[in-house]
Each structure stands twice: as C-alpha cells, then as structure tokens.
Design an enzyme around this catalytic site. Structure first.
Site, PDB file in Angstrom:
ATOM      1  N   GLU A 132       0.797  -1.234   0.000  1.00 43.93           N
ATOM      2  CA  GLU A 132       0.000   0.000   0.000  1.00 43.93           C
ATOM      3  C   GLU A 132       0.832   1.288   0.000  1.00 43.93           C
ATOM      4  O   GLU A 132       0.644   2.157   0.858  1.00 43.93           O
ATOM      5  CB  GLU A 132      -0.989  -0.029   1.177  1.00 43.93           C
ATOM      6  CG  GLU A 132      -1.893  -1.261   1.127  1.00 43.93           C
ATOM      7  CD  GLU A 132      -2.838  -1.401   2.322  1.00 43.93           C
ATOM      8  OE1 GLU A 132      -2.813  -0.561   3.231  1.00 43.93           O
ATOM      9  OE2 GLU A 132      -3.604  -2.390   2.326  1.00 43.93           O
ATOM     10  N   ASN A 173       1.965  -4.686  -3.298  1.00 44.53           N
ATOM     11  CA  ASN A 173       0.557  -5.060  -3.123  1.00 44.53           C
ATOM     12  C   ASN A 173      -0.246  -3.810  -2.767  1.00 44.53           C
ATOM     13  O   ASN A 173       0.190  -3.001  -1.939  1.00 44.53           O
ATOM     14  CB  ASN A 173       0.522  -6.081  -1.965  1.00 44.53           C
ATOM     15  CG  ASN A 173      -0.794  -6.762  -1.737  1.00 44.53           C
ATOM     16  OD1 ASN A 173      -1.402  -7.293  -2.659  1.00 44.53           O
ATOM     17  ND2 ASN A 173      -1.256  -6.764  -0.483  1.00 44.53           N
ATOM     18  N   HIS A 209     -10.536  -5.776  -2.348  1.00 42.41           N
ATOM     19  CA  HIS A 209     -11.566  -5.563  -1.308  1.00 42.41           C
ATOM     20  C   HIS A 209     -12.699  -4.763  -1.950  1.00 42.41           C
ATOM     21  O   HIS A 209     -12.627  -3.538  -2.075  1.00 42.41           O
ATOM     22  CB  HIS A 209     -10.969  -4.816  -0.110  1.00 42.41           C
ATOM     23  CG  HIS A 209      -9.919  -5.605   0.610  1.00 42.41           C
ATOM     24  ND1 HIS A 209     -10.219  -6.766   1.304  1.00 42.41           N
ATOM     25  CD2 HIS A 209      -8.584  -5.438   0.733  1.00 42.41           C
ATOM     26  CE1 HIS A 209      -9.109  -7.259   1.825  1.00 42.41           C
ATOM     27  NE2 HIS A 209      -8.100  -6.478   1.489  1.00 42.41           N
ATOM     28  N   GLU A 237      -6.296 -10.452  -1.914  1.00 37.41           N
ATOM     29  CA  GLU A 237      -7.081 -10.296  -0.675  1.00 37.41           C
ATOM     30  C   GLU A 237      -8.569 -10.176  -0.979  1.00 37.41           C
ATOM     31  O   GLU A 237      -9.272  -9.346  -0.382  1.00 37.41           O
ATOM     32  CB  GLU A 237      -6.619  -9.045   0.093  1.00 37.41           C
ATOM     33  CG  GLU A 237      -5.130  -9.009   0.395  1.00 37.41           C
ATOM     34  CD  GLU A 237      -4.693  -7.825   1.258  1.00 37.41           C
ATOM     35  OE1 GLU A 237      -5.560  -7.107   1.813  1.00 37.41           O
ATOM     36  OE2 GLU A 237      -3.468  -7.608   1.374  1.00 37.41           O
ATOM     37  N   ASP A 239     -12.374 -10.008  -1.135  1.00 42.02           N
ATOM     38  CA  ASP A 239     -13.648 -10.170  -0.437  1.00 42.02           C
ATOM     39  C   ASP A 239     -14.614  -9.123  -0.981  1.00 42.02           C
ATOM     40  O   ASP A 239     -14.186  -8.108  -1.530  1.00 42.02           O
ATOM     41  CB  ASP A 239     -13.520 -10.133   1.098  1.00 42.02           C
ATOM     42  CG  ASP A 239     -12.817  -8.909   1.658  1.00 42.02           C
ATOM     43  OD1 ASP A 239     -12.743  -7.860   0.983  1.00 42.02           O
ATOM     44  OD2 ASP A 239     -12.338  -8.995   2.818  1.00 42.02           O
TER      45      ASP A 239
HETATM   46  O1  G3I Z   1      -2.859  -7.298  18.236  1.00 42.55           O
HETATM   47  C1  G3I Z   1      -3.976  -6.783  18.945  1.00 42.55           C
HETATM   48  C2  G3I Z   1      -4.211  -7.570  20.180  1.00 42.55           C
HETATM   49  O2  G3I Z   1      -3.114  -7.417  21.017  1.00 42.55           O
HETATM   50  C3  G3I Z   1      -5.517  -7.083  20.819  1.00 42.55           C
HETATM   51  O3  G3I Z   1      -5.792  -7.880  21.933  1.00 42.55           O
HETATM   52  C4  G3I Z   1      -6.653  -7.167  19.846  1.00 42.55           C
HETATM   53  C5  G3I Z   1      -7.956  -6.664  20.424  1.00 42.55           C
HETATM   54  O4  G3I Z   1      -8.651  -5.847  19.528  1.00 42.55           O
HETATM   55  O5  G3I Z   1      -6.343  -6.401  18.714  1.00 42.55           O
HETATM   56  C6  G3I Z   1      -5.193  -6.878  18.053  1.00 42.55           C
HETATM   57  O6  G3I Z   1      -4.930  -6.134  16.911  1.00 42.55           O
HETATM   58  C7  G3I Z   1      -5.823  -6.289  15.818  1.00 42.55           C
HETATM   59  C8  G3I Z   1      -5.074  -6.978  14.690  1.00 42.55           C
HETATM   60  O7  G3I Z   1      -5.888  -7.018  13.543  1.00 42.55           O
HETATM   61  C9  G3I Z   1      -4.646  -8.403  15.036  1.00 42.55           C
HETATM   62  O8  G3I Z   1      -5.753  -9.194  15.302  1.00 42.55           O
HETATM   63  C10 G3I Z   1      -6.276  -4.910  15.396  1.00 42.55           C
HETATM   64  O9  G3I Z   1      -7.090  -4.351  16.393  1.00 42.55           O
HETATM   65  C11 G3I Z   1      -7.037  -4.993  14.093  1.00 42.55           C
HETATM   66  O10 G3I Z   1      -7.280  -3.675  13.619  1.00 42.55           O
HETATM   67  C12 G3I Z   1      -6.200  -5.736  13.064  1.00 42.55           C
HETATM   68  O11 G3I Z   1      -6.949  -5.784  11.865  1.00 42.55           O
HETATM   69  C13 G3I Z   1      -6.231  -6.264  10.748  1.00 42.55           C
HETATM   70  C14 G3I Z   1      -6.039  -5.135   9.731  1.00 42.55           C
HETATM   71  O12 G3I Z   1      -5.380  -5.650   8.585  1.00 42.55           O
HETATM   72  C15 G3I Z   1      -5.205  -3.991  10.307  1.00 42.55           C
HETATM   73  O13 G3I Z   1      -4.909  -3.062   9.329  1.00 42.55           O
HETATM   74  C16 G3I Z   1      -7.051  -7.366  10.109  1.00 42.55           C
HETATM   75  O14 G3I Z   1      -7.139  -8.474  10.998  1.00 42.55           O
HETATM   76  C17 G3I Z   1      -6.399  -7.805   8.792  1.00 42.55           C
HETATM   77  O15 G3I Z   1      -7.254  -8.708   8.136  1.00 42.55           O
HETATM   78  C18 G3I Z   1      -6.195  -6.587   7.908  1.00 42.55           C
HETATM   79  O16 G3I Z   1      -5.589  -6.991   6.707  1.00 42.55           O
HETATM   80  C19 G3I Z   1      -5.312  -5.951   5.763  1.00 42.55           C
HETATM   81  C20 G3I Z   1      -4.064  -6.357   5.007  1.00 42.55           C
HETATM   82  O17 G3I Z   1      -3.003  -6.614   5.897  1.00 42.55           O
HETATM   83  C21 G3I Z   1      -3.654  -5.299   3.995  1.00 42.55           C
HETATM   84  N1  G3I Z   1      -4.761  -4.971   3.117  1.00 42.55           N
HETATM   85  C22 G3I Z   1      -6.019  -4.629   3.767  1.00 42.55           C
HETATM   86  C23 G3I Z   1      -6.433  -5.738   4.740  1.00 42.55           C
HETATM   87  C24 G3I Z   1      -7.778  -5.438   5.361  1.00 42.55           C
HETATM   88  O18 G3I Z   1      -7.704  -4.297   6.172  1.00 42.55           O
END
Ligand code: G3I
Length: 318
Positions: A132, A173, A209, A237, A239
């Site tokens: 990104e 990506n 997405h 990715e 969806d």
């Molecule tokens: O790591 C913390 C953890 O310590 C805490 O207990 C928990 C409680 O909320 O949160 C955890 O962090 C979360 C993390 O995922 C790991 O689970 C974040 O809040 C959450 O915002 C994060 O979301 C991820 C997101 O990227 C962040 O930008 C999604 O799971 C993941 O699917 C998403 O993937 C991205 C790709 O990497 C790049 N392209 C877009 C895609 C969708 O946003």
C-alpha cells in the site's frame, strides 16, 4: 465435490488460496476446511508476519505466530504468501516515530526485510515486500518511509528481500488498483521505473476488497496492463462486502461479482492465482472496520458455502 484449488490448477492457475490468522487455528470446524489442500493450495497470514508482530522492538524478533502459519502451510502442502515486509500500518511506534535519519532507516528496513524473508527462505512462493505505497489519488503515501527516504525505500526493501531469498517472487501489493484509476496508473508507472532501474520486482498484488454491485469496470484489461510491463499479477485479498442484512438478491449479486473477478484472473495468463481474505464471514475483518457491512466471504458465519462459492467455480470456467 471438487475443491477450488483443484479447479484452479486444472484451469492452468497456480493456486486458489485463503488468508488465515492465528486465533482461528484452534477452531476445529474451521480448520477442517482450511487444511483441505484441494480447496486451498495457498495461505497468507492475515496479521502474524507484519512488522508489529515480528519485530516489536528494534532488533528483537518474535516468530511464534508467523511460524505457526508457515508450519501449517508446510504440513498441508500449501504455498505460502509472505505478508508483509514494509507497510505504514501495524508498524511499531519505534519505527513510525520518525526518529531515524535516512541512513539509519535504510539499515532498519534492510535488517527487517532480510531477517523476515530469510526465516522462511525456500518456503514462500511470493512476498508482499511493499504494501500500500499509494494514496487513492496516485500520490505517494507520506508515511515514515517516504518522508525519510522518498521513493527509495521501495528499492531498498526489494533488494534486501531478493538477497535474502532469491527464489521468492517479490511483489508490491495495493488496493483500488484493480480497475483503471489514478492509483493504478501510479502503480504501473512505478513498475516501469523499477524495471528500468533493474530493481528486482516480480509481481503486483491487487488486493480486491470490493463492494457487492460496485466492481470496477475493466478488470481484465487492467490486469493485462500490468502483465504487459513484465510482472505477474495475483488477486491477493479478495472479499466482496455488502450492507447488512444480506438478502437473496445481494447474495446473488455477490455470486456474480465473485465470478467476474475470478474470470478476469482466469482470462489473463500472467494472473497466477486468487486469494480470498479469509474464507468465512466468521473471521472476516469487514464488520469491525465498516459498521453495518459484512458477509463479504464465500462461506457464512456457520462455515456453510454461500452462492459466492459457485460464482468462484464458474469464474474459473468449471
Ligand atoms: O494485536 C492486537 C491484540 O493485542 C488485541 O488484543 C486485539 C484486540 O482488539 O487487537 C489486536 O490487533 C488487531 C489486529 O488485527 C490483530 O488481530 C487490530 O485491532 C485490528 O485492527 C487488526 O486488523 C487487521 C487489519 O489488517 C489492520 O490493518 C485485520 O485483521 C487484517 O485482516 C487486515 O488486513 C489488511 C491487510 O493486511 C492489507 N490490506 C487490507 C487488509 C484489510 O484491512
């Protein structure tokens, strides 16, 4: 029933895959589907290879989450996509702070990329080395990397990754580059300039997405515009979310939309595969991010296939 990966292979693609994430690996019903390598021939860790997970403080690496997914891919005979080396998000504050000059940040990027990529050397089919880099209007995202190093951070990361695992395909990506757009043009210009400068780059990942009923026009032509520049492409990715509640009409449109995206990849020789951003609504990132939206995946909350599944099958021409 034939699995989606088996179908993709029979149609000349390298894989059909899914993202997954560590918390889900204890869900037996989920794992029964994920472990089926006729369904998914490739997996991507949704979070556990990101910078905050792998190098939370400088020079101190942690691998438990990333190793678990890499070992799962190995056990199942699935290809692995590394995700990712350099990204503005999920970046620990010791990096994003902006406390480093250009020389120091260069060495920080080199150490991070080469340590991460080396760890899975020989196992990863492709790495999202840079994730990104652009804003939607095609300008560069002004994150700590760009602000400190300008566009050079991209080649610094790609060169470090190449040295660490010469066999891995190196990708950039991004999202909103799937159809023609200012951002897609910016990415194509970046590919041209990196190729001209002999910087190692093998592929462009188009995240995918999407929103039901709002696919960009011209997907197939735009994939060809990338492959014409001498890179492979992948849908990395996918969806397709909707405003809830789901209706039969929305699910039918979603089926068509999945078919359209997969068919675009199928039609383009240099499009190597399609990865969905987890296969079930149970673990989709969408509802936490877009309030009132969801149901973006081909399997529902109860791990049952939705009409979208058939759309994928039809997209491959099966
Ligand atoms: O790591 C913390 C953890 O310590 C805490 O207990 C928990 C409680 O909320 O949160 C955890 O962090 C979360 C993390 O995922 C790991 O689970 C974040 O809040 C959450 O915002 C994060 O979301 C991820 C997101 O990227 C962040 O930008 C999604 O799971 C993941 O699917 C998403 O993937 C991205 C790709 O990497 C790049 N392209 C877009 C895609 C969708 O946003």
């Amino acid at each position: 029933a034939t699995g989606l990966h088996t179908i993709a292979k029979s149609k000349g693609k390298l894989y059909f895959g899914s993202a997954t994430d560590n918390p889900e690996l204890t869900d037996a019903a989920y794992m029964a589907i994920l472990n089926d390598n006729t369904m998914f021939g490739q997996i991507t860790p949704g979070n556990s290879m990101k910078w905050d997970a792998t190098e939370p403080s400088r020079g101190s690496f942690s691998w438990s989450g990333a190793d678990a997914i890499a070992n799962l891919a190995k056990k199942n005979g699935q290809l692995l996509r590394g995700h990712n080396c350099v990204w503005y998000s999920q970046l620990p504050s010791w990096v994003s702070s902006g406390n480093f000059n250009a020389a120091t940040l260069t060495s920080i990027i080199q150490t991070h990329c080469s340590t991460l990529v080396s760890r899975y050397k020989g196992q990863v089919y492709s790495w999202d080395v840079v994730n990104e880099p652009f804003n939607d209007d095609g300008t560069w995202r002004t994150d700590v990397f760009f602000n400190t190093l300008g566009t050079d951070y991209v080649s610094i990361a790609l060169q470090a990754a190449r040295a660490a695992d010469p066999a891995a395909k190196l990708y950039i990506n991004d999202y909103n580059i799937e159809g023609p757009s200012a951002k897609s043009t910016a990415m194509q210009n970046l590919v041209k300039s990196l190729k001209q400068a002999n910087v190692p780059l093998d592929g462009i990942g188009l995240q995918g997405h999407f929103i039901v009923g709002e696919l960009p026009q011209g997907l197939e032509d735009n994939l060809r515009a990338f492959t014409a520049l001498g890179v492979e492409v992948a849908i990395t990715e996918l969806d397709i979310r909707m405003t809830l509640p789901a209706t039969a009409a929305l699910l039918a449109q979603q089926q068509k939309d999945y078919q359209t995206v997969v068919a675009a990849c199928q039609a383009v020789e240099g499009c190597v595969g399609v990865t969905i951003w987890d296969f079930t609504d149970k673990y989709s990132w969408v509802p936490q991010t877009f309030s009132g939206q969801g149901e973006a995946c081909p399997w529902d909350q109860n791990l049952q296939r939705k009409p979208a599944f058939q759309g994928i099958v039809a997209g491959f021409g099966a």
